[in-house]
Scaffold this motif. Structure first.
Motif, PDB file in Angstrom:
ATOM      1  N   GLN A 162      36.285  73.399  26.799  1.00 45.34           N
ATOM      2  CA  GLN A 162      36.810  72.492  25.630  1.00 45.34           C
ATOM      3  C   GLN A 162      37.350  71.585  26.076  1.00 45.34           C
ATOM      4  N   ARG A 163      36.942  71.305  27.111  1.00 40.51           N
ATOM      5  CA  ARG A 163      37.309  69.907  28.474  1.00 40.51           C
ATOM      6  C   ARG A 163      36.236  69.095  28.288  1.00 40.51           C
ATOM      7  N   VAL A 164      35.355  69.543  27.867  1.00 38.88           N
ATOM      8  CA  VAL A 164      33.595  69.288  28.349  1.00 38.88           C
ATOM      9  C   VAL A 164      32.799  68.867  26.517  1.00 38.88           C
ATOM     10  N   ARG A 165      32.880  67.485  26.255  1.00 42.90           N
ATOM     11  CA  ARG A 165      32.398  67.224  25.458  1.00 42.90           C
ATOM     12  C   ARG A 165      31.208  67.239  25.016  1.00 42.90           C
ATOM     13  N   THR A 166      30.173  66.659  26.002  1.00 42.59           N
ATOM     14  CA  THR A 166      28.870  66.214  26.671  1.00 42.59           C
ATOM     15  C   THR A 166      28.475  66.300  28.011  1.00 42.59           C
ATOM     16  N   LEU A 167      27.664  66.561  28.179  1.00 41.63           N
ATOM     17  CA  LEU A 167      27.236  67.111  29.816  1.00 41.63           C
ATOM     18  C   LEU A 167      25.703  66.146  29.907  1.00 41.63           C
ATOM     19  N   LEU A 168      25.273  65.302  31.079  1.00 38.04           N
ATOM     20  CA  LEU A 168      24.252  64.279  31.134  1.00 38.04           C
ATOM     21  C   LEU A 168      23.680  65.078  32.789  1.00 38.04           C
ATOM     22  N   LEU A 169      23.180  65.783  32.751  1.00 40.26           N
ATOM     23  CA  LEU A 169      22.659  66.348  34.081  1.00 40.26           C
ATOM     24  C   LEU A 169      22.157  65.689  34.786  1.00 40.26           C
ATOM     25  N   THR A 170      21.584  65.217  35.811  1.00 39.15           N
ATOM     26  CA  THR A 170      20.775  65.051  36.433  1.00 39.15           C
ATOM     27  C   THR A 170      20.192  65.926  38.212  1.00 39.15           C
ATOM     28  N   ASN A 171      19.278  65.756  38.810  1.00 44.75           N
ATOM     29  CA  ASN A 171      19.023  66.825  39.762  1.00 44.75           C
ATOM     30  C   ASN A 171      20.335  66.947  40.240  1.00 44.75           C
ATOM     31  N   CYS A 172      19.843  68.921  40.197  1.00 46.78           N
ATOM     32  CA  CYS A 172      21.087  69.345  40.941  1.00 46.78           C
ATOM     33  C   CYS A 172      20.853  70.688  41.164  1.00 46.78           C
ATOM     34  N   ASP A 173      22.072  71.466  41.839  1.00 42.65           N
ATOM     35  CA  ASP A 173      21.864  72.773  41.243  1.00 42.65           C
ATOM     36  C   ASP A 173      21.750  73.637  40.591  1.00 42.65           C
ATOM     37  N   ALA A 174      20.993  74.554  40.339  1.00 41.87           N
ATOM     38  CA  ALA A 174      20.931  75.819  38.837  1.00 41.87           C
ATOM     39  C   ALA A 174      21.325  76.845  39.793  1.00 41.87           C
ATOM     40  N   GLU A 175      21.598  78.388  38.991  1.00 40.01           N
ATOM     41  CA  GLU A 175      21.522  79.796  39.475  1.00 40.01           C
ATOM     42  C   GLU A 175      20.532  79.321  40.161  1.00 40.01           C
ATOM     43  N   ILE A 176      19.612  79.897  40.050  1.00 43.84           N
ATOM     44  CA  ILE A 176      18.432  80.041  40.817  1.00 43.84           C
ATOM     45  C   ILE A 176      18.285  78.953  42.007  1.00 43.84           C
ATOM     46  N   ASP A 177      18.762  77.723  41.806  1.00 40.06           N
ATOM     47  CA  ASP A 177      18.923  77.183  43.542  1.00 40.06           C
ATOM     48  C   ASP A 177      19.520  76.847  44.021  1.00 40.06           C
ATOM     49  N   CYS A 178      20.445  77.263  44.776  1.00 44.64           N
ATOM     50  CA  CYS A 178      22.002  77.268  44.873  1.00 44.64           C
ATOM     51  C   CYS A 178      22.348  78.130  46.095  1.00 44.64           C
ATOM     52  N   PRO A 179      22.822  77.694  46.943  1.00 47.99           N
ATOM     53  CA  PRO A 179      22.135  76.536  47.717  1.00 47.99           C
ATOM     54  C   PRO A 179      21.447  75.690  47.706  1.00 47.99           C
ATOM     55  N   PRO A 180      20.125  75.216  47.371  1.00 52.89           N
ATOM     56  CA  PRO A 180      19.110  74.896  47.576  1.00 52.89           C
ATOM     57  C   PRO A 180      18.779  75.153  49.061  1.00 52.89           C
ATOM     58  N   PRO A 181      17.480  75.348  49.533  1.00 50.89           N
ATOM     59  CA  PRO A 181      16.914  75.804  51.332  1.00 50.89           C
ATOM     60  C   PRO A 181      17.596  74.785  51.955  1.00 50.89           C
ATOM     61  N   ALA A 182      16.740  73.450  51.475  1.00 49.59           N
ATOM     62  CA  ALA A 182      16.923  71.858  52.162  1.00 49.59           C
ATOM     63  C   ALA A 182      17.984  72.467  52.634  1.00 49.59           C
ATOM     64  N   LEU A 183      19.771  72.467  51.961  1.00 54.22           N
ATOM     65  CA  LEU A 183      20.866  72.780  52.464  1.00 54.22           C
ATOM     66  C   LEU A 183      21.414  73.533  53.911  1.00 54.22           C
ATOM     67  N   LYS A 184      20.641  74.462  53.770  1.00 58.72           N
ATOM     68  CA  LYS A 184      21.143  75.462  54.899  1.00 58.72           C
ATOM     69  C   LYS A 184      21.534  74.963  56.605  1.00 58.72           C
ATOM     70  N   PRO A 185      20.039  73.746  56.762  1.00 58.95           N
ATOM     71  CA  PRO A 185      19.955  73.200  58.432  1.00 58.95           C
ATOM     72  C   PRO A 185      22.058  72.712  58.316  1.00 58.95           C
ATOM     73  N   VAL A 186      21.972  71.407  57.039  1.00 60.94           N
ATOM     74  CA  VAL A 186      23.243  70.873  57.185  1.00 60.94           C
ATOM     75  C   VAL A 186      24.194  72.048  57.218  1.00 60.94           C
ATOM     76  N   ILE A 187      24.464  73.114  56.491  1.00 63.75           N
ATOM     77  CA  ILE A 187      25.766  74.126  56.488  1.00 63.75           C
ATOM     78  C   ILE A 187      25.577  74.592  57.904  1.00 63.75           C
ATOM     79  N   GLU A 188      24.480  74.809  58.615  1.00 61.42           N
ATOM     80  CA  GLU A 188      24.716  75.375  59.997  1.00 61.42           C
ATOM     81  C   GLU A 188      25.459  74.561  60.529  1.00 61.42           C
TER      82      GLU A 188
END
Length: 329
Positions: A162-188
């Motif tokens: 009810q709080r979101v009127r519209t949503l404009l998404l640019t490159n970001c996580d999706a359920e199938i790519d969260c977190p992306p493999p490229a982020l693993k070195p940062v997390i480690e």
């Protein structure tokens, strides 16, 4: 009367009227509304102007840094990692005649001051945003999001539709790519307490390195001259000064925070538009098509050839064009 004078007069009058009817605590939080309105048209949002415009809202989660411009219906801009609200300066310049544009800094990033022991995971970011909106008596918002901010936006839509009127998404996580493999070195590296020292501190000290193929620019910006020197300083200095908070943010991205959201997103009727840079090497090229099929009221995908992850900063005219079309203004 010229259009920009008319806009300033109208916005200033609205701000004054709104302030007069607010509760004292909310009025205090919005005390600079008229000054912000006066900046709507003419003042470029460079680093000096952004620092001058920054406000803080005290919440249980911390003192939330944010910049706003414009009046009327609210648009909420959610930034990526390791950036902050300054990422959206060009969009705010272009869209503030049509919306009250607000760009907060997430917990653990930018100039937000986090309460000791406060989580910086996406779940906690959602609750912070709800507290932020509630404190300012803001109901619905148009959400514009990038990178990990896109994951937060999806969780916001799942939990508080009810709080979101519209949503404009640019490159970001999706359920199938969260977190992306490229982020693993940062997390480690964050888990070892070394991400700031090994990556961010050298980039802050050497802007050429920051823009190199091994740096923030080469990995996530489309053009080799980006990010600018003032942007590097704006983004990285607060993170280098507060490494524990920076690491806490990175560690909050370790789990798939979007696991199980697909079914709920399919049920949402919120108008959603996706803009995707095809040069992005961080997130999967399969994600925009997946997201398009997942949102219950997707308005389709616009692909931006060769654009990398943080292209919204580099292509603010494109963001403004798509946002206005989605908003119907």
């Amino acid at each position: 009367m010229q259009r920009r004078e008319w806009l300033k007069l109208t916005i200033g009058t609205l701000a004054t009227g709104v302030l007069a009817g607010l509760r004292p605590d909310v009025a205090e939080a919005k005390a600079d509304a008229e000054a912000a309105a006066a900046m709507v048209i003419d003042t470029p949002l460079d680093a000096v102007a952004w620092h001058a415009a920054r406000r803080y809202l005290k919440l249980p989660q911390g003192r939330i840094a944010y910049v706003e411009r414009g009046a009327g219906a609210v648009a909420l801009f959610l930034h990526g990692f390791p950036l902050n609200g300054f990422q959206w300066r060009g969009a705010l310049e272009r869209l503030s005649p049509y919306r009250r544009c607000m760009a907060p800094d997430f917990l653990g990033l930018g100039y937000t001051q986090v309460t000791e022991g406060q989580s910086a995971a996406p779940d906690a970011q959602v609750e912070m945003l709800i507290a932020f909106l509630d404190t300012l008596d803001i109901g619905q918002v148009d959400v514009v999001a990038n990178d990990s901010g896109g994951a937060v936006a999806q969780l916001l839509l799942v939990r508080y539709p009810q709080r979101v009127r519209t949503l404009l998404l640019t490159n970001c996580d999706a359920e199938i790519d969260c977190p992306p493999p490229a982020l693993k070195p940062v997390i480690e590296l964050a888990r070892k307490g070394q991400f700031v020292a090994q990556w961010l501190t050298p980039w802050l000290a050497d802007h050429v390195l920051a823009r190199s193929p091994q740096g923030l620019g080469g990995m996530t910006f489309t053009y080799p001259q980006n990010p600018s020197g003032e942007a590097i300083d704006m983004y990285l200095r607060p993170l280098v000064e507060h490494p524990d908070q920076t690491h806490a943010y990175a560690l909050g991205l370790d789990a798939n925070v979007l696991a199980g959201v697909e079914a709920t997103l399919k049920q949402r009727n919120t108008p959603t538009r996706i803009i995707w840079g095809t040069g992005d090497t961080i997130f999967s090229a399969e994600s925009p098509g997946y997201l398009d099929k997942t949102f219950g009221n997707s308005q389709g995908v616009r692909r931006v050839p060769d654009a990398k992850l943080f292209f919204p900063e580099e292509f603010p005219d494109l963001i403004a064009e798509e946002a206005r079309r989605l908003w119907g203004v």
